[in-house]
Design a protein around this motif. Structure first.
Motif, PDB file in Angstrom:
ATOM      1  N   ILE A 172      33.488 -14.772  46.652  1.00  0.00           N
ATOM      2  CA  ILE A 172      33.870 -13.384  46.928  1.00  0.00           C
ATOM      3  C   ILE A 172      35.375 -13.294  47.149  1.00  0.00           C
ATOM      4  N   ALA A 173      35.921 -14.233  47.930  1.00  0.00           N
ATOM      5  CA  ALA A 173      37.369 -14.264  48.141  1.00  0.00           C
ATOM      6  C   ALA A 173      38.101 -14.487  46.827  1.00  0.00           C
ATOM      7  N   ALA A 174      37.547 -15.356  45.992  1.00  0.00           N
ATOM      8  CA  ALA A 174      38.185 -15.627  44.706  1.00  0.00           C
ATOM      9  C   ALA A 174      38.191 -14.384  43.820  1.00  0.00           C
ATOM     10  N   GLU A 175      37.099 -13.605  43.850  1.00  0.00           N
ATOM     11  CA  GLU A 175      37.060 -12.367  43.065  1.00  0.00           C
ATOM     12  C   GLU A 175      38.068 -11.353  43.597  1.00  0.00           C
ATOM     13  N   ALA A 176      38.242 -11.312  44.915  1.00  0.00           N
ATOM     14  CA  ALA A 176      39.256 -10.421  45.480  1.00  0.00           C
ATOM     15  C   ALA A 176      40.646 -10.815  45.011  1.00  0.00           C
ATOM     16  N   MET A 177      40.897 -12.116  44.929  1.00  0.00           N
ATOM     17  CA  MET A 177      42.179 -12.582  44.406  1.00  0.00           C
ATOM     18  C   MET A 177      42.361 -12.186  42.937  1.00  0.00           C
ATOM     19  N   ARG A 178      41.293 -12.317  42.152  1.00  0.00           N
ATOM     20  CA  ARG A 178      41.384 -11.896  40.750  1.00  0.00           C
ATOM     21  C   ARG A 178      41.665 -10.396  40.660  1.00  0.00           C
ATOM     22  N   ALA A 179      41.054  -9.642  41.568  1.00  0.00           N
ATOM     23  CA  ALA A 179      41.291  -8.192  41.576  1.00  0.00           C
ATOM     24  C   ALA A 179      42.750  -7.876  41.891  1.00  0.00           C
ATOM     25  N   SER A 180      43.332  -8.627  42.826  1.00  0.00           N
ATOM     26  CA  SER A 180      44.734  -8.379  43.161  1.00  0.00           C
ATOM     27  C   SER A 180      45.648  -8.733  41.994  1.00  0.00           C
ATOM     28  N   ALA A 181      45.227  -9.688  41.166  1.00  0.00           N
ATOM     29  CA  ALA A 181      45.998 -10.005  39.967  1.00  0.00           C
ATOM     30  C   ALA A 181      45.802  -8.934  38.893  1.00  0.00           C
ATOM     31  N   HIS A 182      44.578  -8.390  38.815  1.00  0.00           N
ATOM     32  CA  HIS A 182      44.284  -7.349  37.823  1.00  0.00           C
ATOM     33  C   HIS A 182      45.042  -6.067  38.141  1.00  0.00           C
ATOM     34  N   PHE A 183      45.033  -5.675  39.409  1.00  0.00           N
ATOM     35  CA  PHE A 183      45.747  -4.459  39.825  1.00  0.00           C
ATOM     36  C   PHE A 183      47.187  -4.836  40.172  1.00  0.00           C
ATOM     37  N   LYS A 184      47.358  -5.210  41.413  1.00  0.00           N
ATOM     38  CA  LYS A 184      48.599  -5.751  41.945  1.00  0.00           C
ATOM     39  C   LYS A 184      48.272  -6.199  43.363  1.00  0.00           C
ATOM     40  N   TYR A 185      49.164  -6.985  43.917  1.00  0.00           N
ATOM     41  CA  TYR A 185      48.968  -7.406  45.306  1.00  0.00           C
ATOM     42  C   TYR A 185      49.501  -6.330  46.236  1.00  0.00           C
ATOM     43  N   ASP A 186      48.644  -5.849  47.112  1.00  0.00           N
ATOM     44  CA  ASP A 186      49.025  -4.841  48.098  1.00  0.00           C
ATOM     45  C   ASP A 186      48.563  -5.330  49.465  1.00  0.00           C
ATOM     46  N   PRO A 187      49.476  -5.775  50.320  1.00  0.00           N
ATOM     47  CA  PRO A 187      49.070  -6.308  51.629  1.00  0.00           C
ATOM     48  C   PRO A 187      48.481  -5.271  52.556  1.00  0.00           C
ATOM     49  N   VAL A 217      44.358 -21.062  52.605  1.00  0.00           N
ATOM     50  CA  VAL A 217      43.286 -22.052  52.534  1.00  0.00           C
ATOM     51  C   VAL A 217      41.913 -21.414  52.413  1.00  0.00           C
ATOM     52  N   ASP A 218      41.848 -20.130  52.178  1.00  0.00           N
ATOM     53  CA  ASP A 218      40.565 -19.435  52.059  1.00  0.00           C
ATOM     54  C   ASP A 218      40.447 -18.917  50.632  1.00  0.00           C
ATOM     55  N   GLY A 219      39.647 -19.581  49.838  1.00  0.00           N
ATOM     56  CA  GLY A 219      39.671 -19.348  48.411  1.00  0.00           C
ATOM     57  C   GLY A 219      40.545 -20.425  47.791  1.00  0.00           C
ATOM     58  N   LEU A 220      40.375 -20.720  46.559  1.00  0.00           N
ATOM     59  CA  LEU A 220      41.033 -21.863  45.942  1.00  0.00           C
ATOM     60  C   LEU A 220      42.510 -21.587  45.704  1.00  0.00           C
ATOM     61  N   GLY A 221      43.358 -22.168  46.556  1.00  0.00           N
ATOM     62  CA  GLY A 221      44.793 -22.077  46.354  1.00  0.00           C
ATOM     63  C   GLY A 221      45.375 -20.693  46.455  1.00  0.00           C
ATOM     64  N   ASN A 222      44.807 -19.830  47.296  1.00  0.00           N
ATOM     65  CA  ASN A 222      45.333 -18.471  47.393  1.00  0.00           C
ATOM     66  C   ASN A 222      46.767 -18.487  47.906  1.00  0.00           C
ATOM     67  N   PRO A 223      47.674 -17.811  47.234  1.00  0.00           N
ATOM     68  CA  PRO A 223      49.078 -17.854  47.650  1.00  0.00           C
ATOM     69  C   PRO A 223      49.435 -16.848  48.734  1.00  0.00           C
ATOM     70  N   TYR A 224      48.527 -15.927  49.058  1.00  0.00           N
ATOM     71  CA  TYR A 224      48.846 -14.893  50.040  1.00  0.00           C
ATOM     72  C   TYR A 224      47.561 -14.388  50.674  1.00  0.00           C
ATOM     73  N   ARG A 225      47.724 -13.617  51.744  1.00  0.00           N
ATOM     74  CA  ARG A 225      46.584 -13.060  52.451  1.00  0.00           C
ATOM     75  C   ARG A 225      46.315 -11.641  51.968  1.00  0.00           C
ATOM     76  N   LEU A 226      45.045 -11.326  51.800  1.00  0.00           N
ATOM     77  CA  LEU A 226      44.673  -9.946  51.498  1.00  0.00           C
ATOM     78  C   LEU A 226      43.325  -9.636  52.128  1.00  0.00           C
ATOM     79  N   GLN A 227      43.105  -8.356  52.398  1.00  0.00           N
ATOM     80  CA  GLN A 227      41.851  -7.897  52.978  1.00  0.00           C
ATOM     81  C   GLN A 227      40.846  -7.632  51.860  1.00  0.00           C
ATOM     82  N   TYR A 228      39.604  -8.054  52.084  1.00  0.00           N
ATOM     83  CA  TYR A 228      38.565  -7.751  51.104  1.00  0.00           C
ATOM     84  C   TYR A 228      37.264  -7.481  51.833  1.00  0.00           C
TER      85      TYR A 228
END
Length: 340
Positions: A172-187, A217-228
């Motif tokens: 689920i965290a990984a999909e949230a990361m993919r979503a932030s790449a699809h849209f943009k990263y918004d903290p 460290v939550d999700g594979l190699g996530n470079p930043y924090r985001l809420q999901y």
């Protein structure tokens, strides 16, 4: 039969408790009538307290400019499907998506979302009021910033390991990361992940959803924090719980063409997770550092499944639960309100 159903529910409680204990803290929204296995009991007799908002790099404390991205994850959403009401009437997946999309298209600027604007992230730790503080939550219109139907198949291993394998490969965290790449990263945003019409996650139906936050460290190699937020399929006749466990027809006994009734739970649950992600977003080594009470309950938990009702957003009504207001509680003794 009741004994078997009760045993099933208890076993699910134990399973999700074990998963949560072995994982980073997910902020669960428990199904109607289910005990909270973490011992976090929603309390209607105390205020939310500010916990500092500084746990780890990237902590924000609150979302000052809330935004939402909706992700309908799975081939089923892309292909389309139908779901049956309790009377057998069929509703399309497009109708459900329209309902959820319309909720978030119109929640910004509403009196319901305005309840959150009393909370801030610059005030003394231990405070129950932001009088004299700064960094307040805003309530802008047009908070829905994007909708994505991701046809990537949802992995079946979420059934076995979605909550347990948190630090390396939480899907689920990984999909949230993919979503932030699809849209943009918004903290300041919450990326809401909605999964297909099947049971895919450990612990369903004891909980109806959760919100959390990635870190490096939550999700594979996530470079930043985001809420999901994770929103599993809500409309099931769960053993021992029934169709209303996650809100189906919880407010509206019969359905209209828009989906009031059959989709009540979707606005109740997504609204709950949205509000909690806004006021208590950070999650660092299982630590919650935003606005929560002495029992660990957040602004949605404290009013969960209490006084649910319809509110008008745009041209439609939506079922919601009240949100907790320290101001209202201090003034009237009732903190569960639907407007400010």
């Amino acid at each position: 039969m009741r004994v078997i159903k009760a045993a099933l529910v208890l076993s699910l409680v134990s399973l999700v408790t074990a998963a949560a204990a072995s994982a980073d803290a997910k902020h669960f929204f428990w199904a109607s009538g289910q005990a909270n296995p973490d011992g976090i009991v929603a309390s209607a007799s105390n205020d939310l307290v500010w916990h500092g908002g500084n746990a780890g790099a990237g902590a924000i404390g609150v979302e000052q400019k809330p935004a939402v991205y909706l992700v309908y994850w799975g081939k089923e959403w892309a292909d389309g499907f139908q779901t049956a009401d309790t009377d057998g009437t069929l509703f399309s997946s497009k109708s459900l998506q329209n309902y959820v999309n319309a909720f978030f298209q119109n929640v910004g600027g509403s009196p319901w979302a305005n309840i959150q604007t009393q909370y801030c992230n610059v005030v003394l730790v231990g405070s129950t009021s932001c009088v004299g503080g700064s960094g307040f939550i805003a309530n802008p219109k047009n908070q829905l910033k994007g909708v994505w139907t991701d046809p990537t198949p949802v992995p079946s291993d979420i059934i076995a390991s979605g909550l347990a394998q948190n630090l390396a490969d939480d899907p689920i965290a990984a999909e949230a990361m993919r979503a932030s790449a699809h849209f943009k990263y918004d903290p300041q945003a919450t990326y809401i992940i909605l999964t297909p019409p099947r049971t895919i996650a450990t612990g369903q139906p004891v909980y109806c959803g959760y919100h959390s936050q990635t870190s490096s460290v939550d999700g594979l190699g996530n470079p930043y924090r985001l809420q999901y937020a994770f929103i599993p399929w809500q409309n099931e006749n769960w053993p021992g719980i029934g169709t209303s466990g996650c809100g189906m027809h919880y407010v509206n006994a019969t359905s209209d063409a828009f989906g009031n009734g059959i989709f009540d739970g979707w606005s109740i649950v997504t609204g709950h997770e949205y509000a909690e992600a806004v006021t208590d977003p950070d999650n660092f080594a299982t630590w919650q550092d935003g606005w929560l009470d002495a029992q660990g309950s957040e602004n949605g938990d404290k009013c969960a499944w209490v006084d649910t009702q319809n509110i008008t957003l745009g041209s439609h009504q939506f079922a919601v639960q009240p949100l907790w207001s320290n101001e209202a509680f201090d003034a009237t003794g009732n903190g569960c309100v639907v407007s400010r």
